[in-house]
Design a protein around this motif. Sequence first.
Motif, PDB file in Angstrom:
ATOM      1  N   MET A 150       0.833  -1.067   0.087  1.00  0.00           N
ATOM      2  CA  MET A 150       0.000   0.025  -0.090  1.00  0.00           C
ATOM      3  C   MET A 150       0.871   1.225  -0.062  1.00  0.00           C
ATOM      4  O   MET A 150       2.137   1.099   0.616  1.00  0.00           O
ATOM      5  N   TRP A 151       0.324   2.374  -0.652  1.00  0.00           N
ATOM      6  CA  TRP A 151       1.163   3.560  -0.560  1.00  0.00           C
ATOM      7  C   TRP A 151       0.075   4.768  -0.088  1.00  0.00           C
ATOM      8  O   TRP A 151      -1.169   4.535  -0.541  1.00  0.00           O
ATOM      9  N   ALA A 152       0.555   5.575   0.550  1.00  0.00           N
ATOM     10  CA  ALA A 152      -0.231   6.620   0.989  1.00  0.00           C
ATOM     11  C   ALA A 152       0.373   8.189   0.441  1.00  0.00           C
ATOM     12  O   ALA A 152       1.506   8.275   0.222  1.00  0.00           O
ATOM     13  N   ASP A 153      -0.761   9.000  -0.007  1.00  0.00           N
ATOM     14  CA  ASP A 153      -0.123  10.221  -0.561  1.00  0.00           C
ATOM     15  C   ASP A 153       0.008  11.247   0.594  1.00  0.00           C
ATOM     16  O   ASP A 153      -1.095  11.706   1.283  1.00  0.00           O
ATOM     17  N   MET A 154       1.078  11.494   0.561  1.00  0.00           N
ATOM     18  CA  MET A 154       1.228  12.588   1.912  1.00  0.00           C
ATOM     19  C   MET A 154       1.052  14.159   1.482  1.00  0.00           C
ATOM     20  O   MET A 154       1.280  14.892   2.605  1.00  0.00           O
ATOM     21  N   ALA A 155       0.948  14.351   0.421  1.00  0.00           N
ATOM     22  CA  ALA A 155       0.396  15.616  -0.062  1.00  0.00           C
ATOM     23  C   ALA A 155      -0.951  15.840   0.551  1.00  0.00           C
ATOM     24  O   ALA A 155      -1.346  17.026   0.955  1.00  0.00           O
ATOM     25  N   ALA A 156      -1.650  14.811  -0.009  1.00  0.00           N
ATOM     26  CA  ALA A 156      -3.191  14.754   0.562  1.00  0.00           C
ATOM     27  C   ALA A 156      -3.330  14.691   2.081  1.00  0.00           C
ATOM     28  O   ALA A 156      -4.224  15.442   2.834  1.00  0.00           O
ATOM     29  N   ALA A 157      -2.297  14.093   2.802  1.00  0.00           N
ATOM     30  CA  ALA A 157      -2.189  14.275   4.353  1.00  0.00           C
ATOM     31  C   ALA A 157      -2.048  15.421   4.859  1.00  0.00           C
ATOM     32  O   ALA A 157      -2.761  16.021   5.889  1.00  0.00           O
ATOM     33  N   TYR A 158      -1.093  16.270   4.203  1.00  0.00           N
ATOM     34  CA  TYR A 158      -0.880  17.596   4.459  1.00  0.00           C
ATOM     35  C   TYR A 158      -2.030  18.609   4.467  1.00  0.00           C
ATOM     36  O   TYR A 158      -2.493  19.210   4.916  1.00  0.00           O
ATOM     37  N   ASP A 159      -2.572  18.332   3.029  1.00  0.00           N
ATOM     38  CA  ASP A 159      -3.731  19.390   2.815  1.00  0.00           C
ATOM     39  C   ASP A 159      -4.973  19.171   3.871  1.00  0.00           C
ATOM     40  O   ASP A 159      -5.415  20.286   3.916  1.00  0.00           O
ATOM     41  N   ASN A 160      -5.032  17.894   4.334  1.00  0.00           N
ATOM     42  CA  ASN A 160      -6.286  17.768   5.183  1.00  0.00           C
ATOM     43  C   ASN A 160      -5.998  18.157   6.907  1.00  0.00           C
ATOM     44  O   ASN A 160      -6.921  17.824   7.600  1.00  0.00           O
ATOM     45  N   LEU A 161      -5.016  18.600   7.028  1.00  0.00           N
ATOM     46  CA  LEU A 161      -4.441  18.662   8.621  1.00  0.00           C
ATOM     47  C   LEU A 161      -5.390  19.903   8.784  1.00  0.00           C
ATOM     48  O   LEU A 161      -5.332  20.687   8.175  1.00  0.00           O
ATOM     49  N   PRO A 162      -5.771  19.836  10.151  1.00  0.00           N
ATOM     50  CA  PRO A 162      -6.424  21.253  10.716  1.00  0.00           C
ATOM     51  C   PRO A 162      -5.687  22.309  10.751  1.00  0.00           C
ATOM     52  O   PRO A 162      -4.342  22.312  10.703  1.00  0.00           O
ATOM     53  N   GLN A 163      -6.098  23.548  10.341  1.00  0.00           N
ATOM     54  CA  GLN A 163      -5.344  24.497  10.465  1.00  0.00           C
ATOM     55  C   GLN A 163      -4.640  24.735  11.577  1.00  0.00           C
ATOM     56  O   GLN A 163      -3.288  25.399  11.437  1.00  0.00           O
ATOM     57  N   GLU A 164      -4.934  24.560  12.757  1.00  0.00           N
ATOM     58  CA  GLU A 164      -4.017  24.707  13.821  1.00  0.00           C
ATOM     59  C   GLU A 164      -2.819  24.146  13.978  1.00  0.00           C
ATOM     60  O   GLU A 164      -1.776  24.321  14.426  1.00  0.00           O
TER      61      GLU A 164
END
Length: 312
Positions: A166-180
């Motif tokens: 399995m691979w995970a997209d770490m750009a998508a992971a960053y995009d969806n972090l809470p702003q805080e």
Amino acid sequence: MTVINAGPPTTLRHARVPEDGMYEGPRTLRRLPEGWQERPYELFEVVPQGCTIGAEVRGVDLGRPLGDALREELNRALLEWKVLFFRGQHLTSAQQRAFARNWGELETNPLLASGSTDDVVRFDKGSGSVPTFENVWHADVTFRERPALGAVLQLRETPPLGGDTMWADMAAAYDNLPQEVKDRVDGASAVHDYIPGFARFYGPERLAPLQDVFPPVEHPVVRTHPETGRRMLFVNTSFTTRITGMEREESDRLLRFLFQQAHVPEYQVRFRWQAGDVAFWDNRATQHYAVNDYGSHRRVAERVAIAGDRPF
């Protein structure tokens, strides 16, 4: 006596879930960087395998030399899909190395078993073999000052069932972090060390002699992709030990939350191998997870890694 129906209650009882857990709900799934000009592929067919990550490439023989135009278009596909799959290639080790060298010099890794040459890593798994990097989300060799740009993996022998990657997209992971959380990690650095990851299966006698070869290094918690400019989460369970400048308890708590982001199904693609298949992934933009669910059956893979640059 007349009973007046006051209607449903208008206040809620107090209830909460534990803090710092995984967010559940809709997510922003953006495959391409902002402003990226998407164009059709002219030299091969691309079959998407996931929403933001993973595509099968059809119509390319990796055993033959790549011309400049094909190399350029494959690189664009890699940047746009982050991991590419090629079915039924059956490459020799020399052909696999030659393909990978189109993207740069190859790495060696003294901590992993070699194949026919020092820059070919061989994973030969069966009953009684050392587990190495399975069942853990990670990016390769982030303990190096210049972690790998990418890797080319070929399955030589597959078990009768299981053994997916399995691979995970770490750009998508960053995009969806809470702003805080973004506010806390943008501009922060973290320490990476080879010892925690390899201590899962090696003892001190194997690891201690390499401490001077691989001293701890610092990388940005959020790195910028050198080719796309995309912001990506760049910490992982195997090698990231602490966030610089934070108290240990605060760092551990934040890292646990960041590590969890690779586990989100919407950011993932899963590949079911057949012997002779090849995967080529961008190690700067992804994490991966080799699933060891095949018991005592044998699984043999060979990987070559491409040297990268220093994250910024």
